[in-house]
Design a protein around this motif. Structure first.
Motif, mmCIF file in Angstrom:
data_model
loop_
_atom_site.group_PDB
_atom_site.id
_atom_site.type_symbol
_atom_site.label_atom_id
_atom_site.label_comp_id
_atom_site.label_asym_id
_atom_site.label_seq_id
_atom_site.Cartn_x
_atom_site.Cartn_y
_atom_site.Cartn_z
ATOM 1 N N TYR A 216 0.802 -1.225 0.000
ATOM 2 C CA TYR A 216 0.000 0.000 0.000
ATOM 3 C C TYR A 216 0.837 1.278 0.000
ATOM 4 O O TYR A 216 0.285 2.387 0.087
ATOM 5 N N ASN A 218 2.552 4.437 -1.281
ATOM 6 C CA ASN A 218 2.392 5.220 -2.512
ATOM 7 C C ASN A 218 3.755 5.522 -3.140
ATOM 8 O O ASN A 218 4.799 5.402 -2.493
ATOM 9 N N GLN A 220 5.379 8.194 -4.095
ATOM 10 C CA GLN A 220 6.228 9.228 -3.515
ATOM 11 C C GLN A 220 6.927 8.713 -2.263
ATOM 12 O O GLN A 220 8.120 8.945 -2.054
ATOM 13 N N SER A 241 0.751 4.633 -7.671
ATOM 14 C CA SER A 241 0.894 6.079 -7.478
ATOM 15 C C SER A 241 0.275 6.553 -6.171
ATOM 16 O O SER A 241 0.849 7.385 -5.468
ATOM 17 N N ASP A 242 -0.916 6.061 -5.826
ATOM 18 C CA ASP A 242 -1.547 6.476 -4.576
ATOM 19 C C ASP A 242 -1.580 5.359 -3.546
ATOM 20 O O ASP A 242 -2.213 5.494 -2.488
ATOM 21 N N MET A 244 -3.040 2.512 -3.770
ATOM 22 C CA MET A 244 -4.317 1.810 -3.720
ATOM 23 C C MET A 244 -4.519 0.800 -4.850
ATOM 24 O O MET A 244 -5.617 0.246 -4.993
ATOM 25 N N ASP A 245 -3.522 0.538 -5.661
ATOM 26 C CA ASP A 245 -3.711 -0.340 -6.820
ATOM 27 C C ASP A 245 -4.219 -1.720 -6.417
ATOM 28 O O ASP A 245 -5.230 -2.210 -6.947
ATOM 29 N N GLU A 271 -1.715 5.472 4.971
ATOM 30 C CA GLU A 271 -2.338 5.889 3.714
ATOM 31 C C GLU A 271 -3.825 6.211 3.836
ATOM 32 O O GLU A 271 -4.540 6.223 2.836
ATOM 33 N N TYR A 274 -5.255 8.694 1.316
ATOM 34 C CA TYR A 274 -5.361 8.141 -0.032
ATOM 35 C C TYR A 274 -6.526 7.156 -0.123
ATOM 36 O O TYR A 274 -7.230 7.100 -1.141
ATOM 37 N N ALA A 277 -9.744 9.121 -0.223
ATOM 38 C CA ALA A 277 -9.897 9.794 -1.519
ATOM 39 C C ALA A 277 -10.314 8.809 -2.594
ATOM 40 O O ALA A 277 -11.102 9.138 -3.491
ATOM 41 N N ALA A 278 -9.812 7.572 -2.506
ATOM 42 C CA ALA A 278 -10.134 6.559 -3.516
ATOM 43 C C ALA A 278 -11.519 5.964 -3.318
ATOM 44 O O ALA A 278 -12.190 5.601 -4.289
#
Length: 309
Positions: A216, A218, A220, A241-242, A244-245, A271, A274, A277-278
């Motif tokens: 999990y 991200n 960055q 990227s976030d 959450m893939d 996270e 994130y 947001a997802a």
């Protein structure tokens, strides 16, 4: 041109266990190593390394009593062995667990090596403390530990709930080889099955409880991880990227693999922003751990069905 010499690191000093711990902690701090793989500070890690290298139980108490192990003398040969271990920890930046080949969760020892992530899931606390027992019951028979890594959560689940059958699954054959060592170490071959699977693709179930500590981190955060974390399999950490893939696919697939009253217990580390947001409209329960209420969540199959991802 800068010709200044690099300051020398403190050497291990003293001729007792306690003195080696104190000087070892100073050496770790001066070297700027990172923690988080079983310890959170230089002192605790120094205790771990010294006791392990001297063959002393890791739960040996250190204290001011004259008879304490802290005052036990060490020989020059033992001191040299301890010094070599500290040098390896600093030079390689490998987590201590990879050097000792052992990690502990809830007082239970587990074998680990570089084929699997060092176990540190907060789900272990919740299993031991009954943190989500209210969602379990007589209907709870089949438990899945997805992304099992070295198998520690599968083992703890089997220990906590003697009447369930547990499957530990991972995409990594290497990780499953490590998990097999731990299942056998704790004599749970009859109750824990290990299986290779990419997500839920090879795991039809249906499952009454799914535990998952997935990749999990991200992108960055992955780019700035300390070397200790880079020593672990990237497959077990990187979540896109976030971050959450894997979780997106899991939440899409999970309802078809769960029984009517099943729940999913999911660790997401740091996270939460994130995650929210997802999945802004997904009702979840945040579970209290020693790190607060942002690390682990629980979601019911009912919620997943009612709000498709």
């Amino acid at each position: 041109m800068n010709t200044a010499a690099t300051p020398a690191l403190p050497t291990l000093a003293g001729d007792t266990v306690g003195a080696l711990v104190a000087s070892g902690a100073r050496r770790l701090e001066a070297a700027g190593v990172s923690f988080g793989h079983g310890t959170t500070n230089a002192h605790d890690e120094a205790v771990w390394l010294v006791l392990w290298r001297l063959g002393l139980p890791l739960d040996t108490p250190l204290g001011d009593d004259p008879d304490s192990i802290e005052n036990q003398p060490v020989t020059p040969a033992q001191k040299a062995l301890v010094a070599t271990l500290f040098e390896e920890r600093i030079a390689t930046r490998k987590p201590a667990a990879y050097l000792t080949r052992e990690a502990w969760l809830q007082g239970v020892p587990f074998y680990v090596d570089e084929r699997a992530i060092v176990p540190r899931s907060f789900i272990a606390e919740l299993i031991a403390d009954g943190g989500f027992d209210d969602w379990l019951g007589e209907h709870t028979h089949q438990v899945l530990d997805l992304c099992t890594g070295n198998g520690s959560l599968a083992v703890l689940a089997a220990m906590a709930w003697p009447d369930v059958q547990v499957t530990g699954a991972d995409i990594s054959e290497d990780a499953l080889a490590v998990a097999r060592i731990n299942v056998e170490r704790h004599g749970l071959q009859e109750r824990i099955t290990l299986q290779t699977s990419d997500g839920l693709s090879a795991l039809p179930g249906p499952w009454d409880l799914v535990l998952c500590n997935p990749p999990y981190v991200n992108a960055q955060s992955m780019a700035s991880l300390p070397q200790e974390y880079r020593a672990e399999p990237e497959l077990a950490l990187a979540g896109g990227s976030d971050g959450m893939d894997f979780i997106r696919q899991l939440l899409r697939d999970a309802p078809a693999h769960m029984t009517e009253n099943a729940v999913l217990v999911l660790e997401i580390g740091n996270e939460r922003p994130y995650f929210e947001a997802a999945f802004p409209h997904l009702p979840v329960f945040w579970l209290e751990t020693s790190a607060g209420e942002d690390q682990v969540l629980l979601v019911t199959r009912e919620a997943l069905v009612a709000l498709p991802i």
